[in-house]
Scaffold this active site. Sequence first.
Site, PDB file in Angstrom:
ATOM      1  N   ASP A  61       0.825  -1.211   0.000  1.00 20.99           N
ATOM      2  CA  ASP A  61       0.000   0.000   0.000  1.00 20.99           C
ATOM      3  C   ASP A  61       0.856   1.257   0.000  1.00 20.99           C
ATOM      4  O   ASP A  61       1.990   1.242   0.475  1.00 20.99           O
ATOM      5  CB  ASP A  61      -0.928  -0.038   1.235  1.00 20.99           C
ATOM      6  CG  ASP A  61      -2.112   0.898   1.091  1.00 20.99           C
ATOM      7  OD1 ASP A  61      -2.366   1.408  -0.027  1.00 20.99           O
ATOM      8  OD2 ASP A  61      -2.791   1.143   2.109  1.00 20.99           O
ATOM      9  N   HIS A  84       2.329   3.205  -8.951  1.00 21.80           N
ATOM     10  CA  HIS A  84       2.076   1.779  -9.247  1.00 21.80           C
ATOM     11  C   HIS A  84       3.228   1.195 -10.073  1.00 21.80           C
ATOM     12  O   HIS A  84       3.649   0.064  -9.863  1.00 21.80           O
ATOM     13  CB  HIS A  84       0.756   1.619 -10.010  1.00 21.80           C
ATOM     14  CG  HIS A  84      -0.443   2.056  -9.233  1.00 21.80           C
ATOM     15  ND1 HIS A  84      -0.634   1.693  -7.916  1.00 21.80           N
ATOM     16  CD2 HIS A  84      -1.515   2.836  -9.557  1.00 21.80           C
ATOM     17  CE1 HIS A  84      -1.770   2.235  -7.474  1.00 21.80           C
ATOM     18  NE2 HIS A  84      -2.317   2.930  -8.447  1.00 21.80           N
ATOM     19  N   LEU A 126      10.355 -20.748  -4.574  1.00 22.61           N
ATOM     20  CA  LEU A 126       9.377 -19.842  -3.950  1.00 22.61           C
ATOM     21  C   LEU A 126       8.065 -19.754  -4.742  1.00 22.61           C
ATOM     22  O   LEU A 126       8.074 -19.656  -5.968  1.00 22.61           O
ATOM     23  CB  LEU A 126       9.987 -18.437  -3.860  1.00 22.61           C
ATOM     24  CG  LEU A 126       9.083 -17.375  -3.258  1.00 22.61           C
ATOM     25  CD1 LEU A 126       9.574 -16.972  -1.886  1.00 22.61           C
ATOM     26  CD2 LEU A 126       8.981 -16.153  -4.133  1.00 22.61           C
TER      27      LEU A 126
HETATM   28  C1  IPE Z   1      -5.504  -2.631  -0.097  1.00 23.35           C
HETATM   29  O1  IPE Z   1      -5.159  -1.307  -0.254  1.00 23.35           O
HETATM   30  C2  IPE Z   1      -5.501  -3.326  -1.424  1.00 23.35           C
HETATM   31  C3  IPE Z   1      -4.204  -3.537  -2.049  1.00 23.35           C
HETATM   32  C4  IPE Z   1      -3.055  -3.198  -1.550  1.00 23.35           C
HETATM   33  C5  IPE Z   1      -4.245  -4.183  -3.322  1.00 23.35           C
HETATM   34  P1  IPE Z   1      -6.242  -0.154  -0.397  1.00 23.35           P
HETATM   35  O2  IPE Z   1      -5.489   1.108  -0.591  1.00 23.35           O
HETATM   36  O3  IPE Z   1      -7.230  -0.511  -1.438  1.00 23.35           O
HETATM   37  O4  IPE Z   1      -6.961  -0.206   1.017  1.00 23.35           O
HETATM   38  P2  IPE Z   1      -7.833   0.900   1.765  1.00 23.35           P
HETATM   39  O5  IPE Z   1      -8.822   1.422   0.777  1.00 23.35           O
HETATM   40  O6  IPE Z   1      -6.902   1.967   2.207  1.00 23.35           O
HETATM   41  O7  IPE Z   1      -8.441   0.166   2.907  1.00 23.35           O
HETATM   42  C1  IPE Z   2      -1.630   0.242  -3.277  1.00 27.53           C
HETATM   43  O1  IPE Z   2      -1.387   1.602  -3.309  1.00 27.53           O
HETATM   44  C2  IPE Z   2      -1.883  -0.347  -4.644  1.00 27.53           C
HETATM   45  C3  IPE Z   2      -3.249  -0.787  -4.884  1.00 27.53           C
HETATM   46  C4  IPE Z   2      -4.228  -0.727  -4.038  1.00 27.53           C
HETATM   47  C5  IPE Z   2      -3.502  -1.334  -6.192  1.00 27.53           C
HETATM   48  P1  IPE Z   2      -2.563   2.658  -3.329  1.00 27.53           P
HETATM   49  O2  IPE Z   2      -2.916   2.951  -4.751  1.00 27.53           O
HETATM   50  O3  IPE Z   2      -3.690   2.216  -2.489  1.00 27.53           O
HETATM   51  O4  IPE Z   2      -1.856   3.918  -2.709  1.00 27.53           O
HETATM   52  P2  IPE Z   2      -2.478   4.938  -1.666  1.00 27.53           P
HETATM   53  O5  IPE Z   2      -2.980   4.136  -0.518  1.00 27.53           O
HETATM   54  O6  IPE Z   2      -3.574   5.660  -2.379  1.00 27.53           O
HETATM   55  O7  IPE Z   2      -1.349   5.816  -1.303  1.00 27.53           O
HETATM   56 MG    MG Z   3      -4.081   2.432  -0.524  1.00 31.16          MG
END
Ligand code: IPE
Ligand code: IPE
Ligand code: MG
Length: 255
Positions: free
Chosen positions: A35, A52, A146
Amino acid sequence: MLNKLTNLTKLNKNSTEEVQLDLSRVPNHVAVIMDGNGRWAKKRGLPRIAGHREGMKVVRKVVKRANQIGVKALTMYAFSTENWKRPKPEVEFIMKLPEQFLLTYLPELIEENVQVRIMGEKEGIPSYTLKAVHEAVERTKMNNGLILNFALNYGSRYEITQAVKRLSSDIEQGKFTSEEVDEQKLGSYMMSNEIGDPELLIRTSGELRLSNFMLWQLAYTELWFTDIYWPDFKETDLDQAIYDYQNRGRRFGGV
Ligand code: IPE
Ligand code: IPE
Ligand code: MG
């Protein structure tokens, strides 16, 4: 190369703090909620997709390190069943990443004996994404190193609901009775059943929640949270998480 003959191996040679990992007690299965990609990009005045893209490179680094220290399986949360709520261009970009990732790194993964897997709801994932992942699964299924398990369009409540549906249908078909249902039986219908429950969960970006990730499997998992955004996550952070894991007392309800 790490010397696997000694139990205690000094890692992080270049960092100020040395972490000593006990290579005989490395968790078998590590799950990661990657995240913070969007916030990483925002901090740099870049579009979210740049985060990303950067995050994808980190997956490779973490896979390499995990493999090196003897982790048997890595489950990486790449896209949740809730992530469809995001703007369409962002979703489209994320869905192109598996193809890009595998195009760039599949030869390396094959060389490193990695087995690629996928768990999640296939419906809704673009065909080019599924094609790339399925090809990677096919081409690595004879490997025995792995396991790199991508949670793509994955949601734990969806998974549990599907498990219950399939289990009920098997009961209706007379394969077994409801009396025979126990935790092991229900667990066997979960998507990651073959891999086993993670011993360690890592979540980056400072959020202290599970966001619908592996609710069944995480029952006794050690949770490790860091403020680091996923694109900034380093091999040494994985070492640190495993080091902390090794220094916790797991009691499983006992004393
Ligand atoms: C969780 O992250 C999903 C992934 C890392 C793929 P999100 O960014 O979607 O989670 P919330 O919305 O902060 O809970
Ligand atoms: C995690 O990073 C990746 C996915 C959920 C696909 P985020 O895109 O949720 O990044 P933040 O949380 O908005 O910073
Ligand atoms: Mg996120």
